[in-house]
Design an enzyme around this catalytic site. Structure first.
Site, short mmCIF file in Angstrom:
data_model
loop_
_atom_site.label_atom_id
_atom_site.label_comp_id
_atom_site.label_asym_id
_atom_site.label_seq_id
_atom_site.Cartn_x
_atom_site.Cartn_y
_atom_site.Cartn_z
N TYR A 146 -1.75 -0.34 10.31
CA TYR A 146 -1.90 -0.87 8.95
C TYR A 146 -0.72 -0.43 8.08
CZ TYR A 146 -3.80 -1.05 4.16
OH TYR A 146 -3.98 -1.27 2.81
N SER A 152 0.85 -1.21 0.00
CA SER A 152 0.00 0.00 0.00
C SER A 152 0.87 1.25 0.00
CB SER A 152 -0.88 0.02 1.26
OG SER A 152 -1.56 1.25 1.35
P1 NAP Z 1 -11.55 -5.63 0.00
O1 NAP Z 1 -12.37 -5.13 -1.13
O2 NAP Z 1 -11.97 -5.32 1.40
O3 NAP Z 1 -11.35 -7.21 -0.17
C1 NAP Z 1 -10.61 -7.90 0.78
C2 NAP Z 1 -10.44 -9.33 0.33
O4 NAP Z 1 -9.57 -10.01 1.26
C3 NAP Z 1 -11.75 -10.11 0.33
O5 NAP Z 1 -11.67 -11.06 -0.72
C4 NAP Z 1 -11.73 -10.79 1.69
O6 NAP Z 1 -12.51 -11.98 1.74
C5 NAP Z 1 -10.26 -11.11 1.83
N1 NAP Z 1 -9.80 -11.29 3.20
C6 NAP Z 1 -9.93 -10.43 4.24
N2 NAP Z 1 -9.36 -10.95 5.35
C7 NAP Z 1 -8.87 -12.17 4.99
C8 NAP Z 1 -8.22 -13.20 5.69
N3 NAP Z 1 -7.94 -13.09 6.99
N4 NAP Z 1 -7.89 -14.32 5.01
C9 NAP Z 1 -8.17 -14.44 3.70
N5 NAP Z 1 -8.79 -13.50 2.98
C10 NAP Z 1 -9.15 -12.38 3.63
O7 NAP Z 1 -10.05 -5.09 -0.09
P2 NAP Z 1 -9.21 -4.42 -1.28
O8 NAP Z 1 -9.36 -2.96 -1.17
O9 NAP Z 1 -9.44 -5.10 -2.55
O10 NAP Z 1 -7.74 -4.75 -0.73
C11 NAP Z 1 -6.93 -5.77 -1.26
C12 NAP Z 1 -5.51 -5.49 -0.83
O11 NAP Z 1 -5.14 -4.20 -1.35
C13 NAP Z 1 -5.31 -5.41 0.68
O12 NAP Z 1 -4.09 -6.03 1.04
C14 NAP Z 1 -5.24 -3.92 0.95
O13 NAP Z 1 -4.49 -3.63 2.10
C15 NAP Z 1 -4.58 -3.43 -0.31
N6 NAP Z 1 -4.79 -2.01 -0.60
C16 NAP Z 1 -6.05 -1.54 -0.87
C17 NAP Z 1 -6.20 -0.18 -1.14
C18 NAP Z 1 -7.54 0.45 -1.44
O14 NAP Z 1 -7.63 1.70 -1.47
N7 NAP Z 1 -8.59 -0.33 -1.68
C19 NAP Z 1 -5.09 0.67 -1.11
C20 NAP Z 1 -3.85 0.14 -0.83
C21 NAP Z 1 -3.72 -1.20 -0.58
P3 NAP Z 1 -14.11 -11.94 2.08
O15 NAP Z 1 -14.78 -11.43 0.81
O16 NAP Z 1 -14.46 -13.35 2.39
O17 NAP Z 1 -14.29 -11.00 3.23
#
Ligand code: NAP
Length: 248
Positions: free
Chosen positions: A157, A143
């Site tokens: 985080y 991130s």
């Molecule tokens: P999201 O839409 O909240 O999706 C999270 C995903 O991770 C879901 O598939 C969830 O499964 C799964 N998950 C959560 N906890 C888990 C666990 N303990 N074991 C296995 N799977 C788990 O998140 P996202 O925004 O796509 O984020 C994906 C990655 O990108 C993360 O690492 C996040 O830190 C990073 N990121 C995101 C952003 C942003 O702005 N969105 C920015 C920087 C970095 P369920 O559907 O079953 O809950």
């Protein structure tokens, strides 16, 4: 010959879900994991199959070692694992550091750091030529928080993503001559559900003014960077932390 397998942790929603469908379109067999949302995971599998790919979803909490091992076993039954996207990650509600509970910080570190390292361990076991594998690529989803620090929001985080960056740099060197490239993407503000977990579903729009491009990013813009890093087009790229953050 079966298609190369891409394993994506947290593939049921957000960045992981779009990465899964892009991987299916690119010719991978796709194995996604999810924590609890079986319906969303099934929908991603259906999208991958509609693109002509073999796909499966596995319920596996990356913070539970036995479930990580089971996930890799299930993926390896689809064919040779050639790409592992360590994407599952969690946020907690926005707070100052002096408000953090022990449980909150422990949970973030268990999923984002210990879980990521355990997934990387299983990826190396499966793909390293040293272990009889055929090589491959690991892409960590870190991130922009790792270099911004996230004051007044979630320093825990941000620190967990700093750990992921360091793991990327070290592991890239450790397995560089074992056929494995290790890189990370560092997304900025991306439109996904994760901001609701932080207590502000409108967080991307609220903060978009701070981004040089003056907009949030779409999950597909991160997914395409992940797909490139995983592909042979990035064959001489390892240990790189690629910012996908609108210039921030
Ligand atoms: P999201 O839409 O909240 O999706 C999270 C995903 O991770 C879901 O598939 C969830 O499964 C799964 N998950 C959560 N906890 C888990 C666990 N303990 N074991 C296995 N799977 C788990 O998140 P996202 O925004 O796509 O984020 C994906 C990655 O990108 C993360 O690492 C996040 O830190 C990073 N990121 C995101 C952003 C942003 O702005 N969105 C920015 C920087 C970095 P369920 O559907 O079953 O809950």
């Amino acid at each position: 010959m079966s298609a190369p397998v891409m394993l994506i942790t947290g593939g049921s929603r957000g960045i992981g879900a779009v990465t899964a469908t892009r991987a299916a379109e690119a010719g991978y067999a796709v194995c996604i994991s999810y924590a609890s949302n079986a319906e969303a995971a099934a929908s991603v599998v259906a999208d991958c199959e509609a693109a002509g790919a073999t796909a499966q979803a596995v319920q596996a909490d990356v913070a539970v070692e036995a479930e990580v091992i089971g996930l890799f076993k299930a993926a390896s039954q689809m064919g040779d694992i050639s790409a592992v996207i360590i994407n599952a990650g969690v946020l907690e509600p926005m707070q100052r550091l002096d408000q953090f509970s022990f449980d909150r910080v422990s949970r973030i570190m268990a999923v984002n750091v210990t879980g990521a390292i355990m997934c990387a361990r299983e990826a190396v076991k499966a793909m390293s030529t040293r272990n009889g594998g055929a090589g491959g690529a690991i892409v960590n989803v870190s991130s922009a928080a790792s270099y911004l620090g996230s004051p007044n929001e979630f320093i825990d985080y941000a620190a967990s993503k700093g750990a992921m960056d360091t793991m990327t740099i070290g592991l890239a060197k450790e397995v560089a001559d074992e056929g494995i490239r290790v890189n990370a993407v560092r997304p900025g503000l991306i439109y996904t559900d994760i901001h609701s977990d932080a207590g502000d579903p409108n967080r991307v729009d609220r903060l978009a003014e701070n981004v040089p491009m003056k907009r949030g990013g779409q999950a597909i813009e991160v997914a395409d960077a992940i797909l490139w890093l995983a592909s042979d087009q990035a064959s001489y790229v390892s240990g790189t932390l690629l910012n996908v953050s609108g210039g921030r």
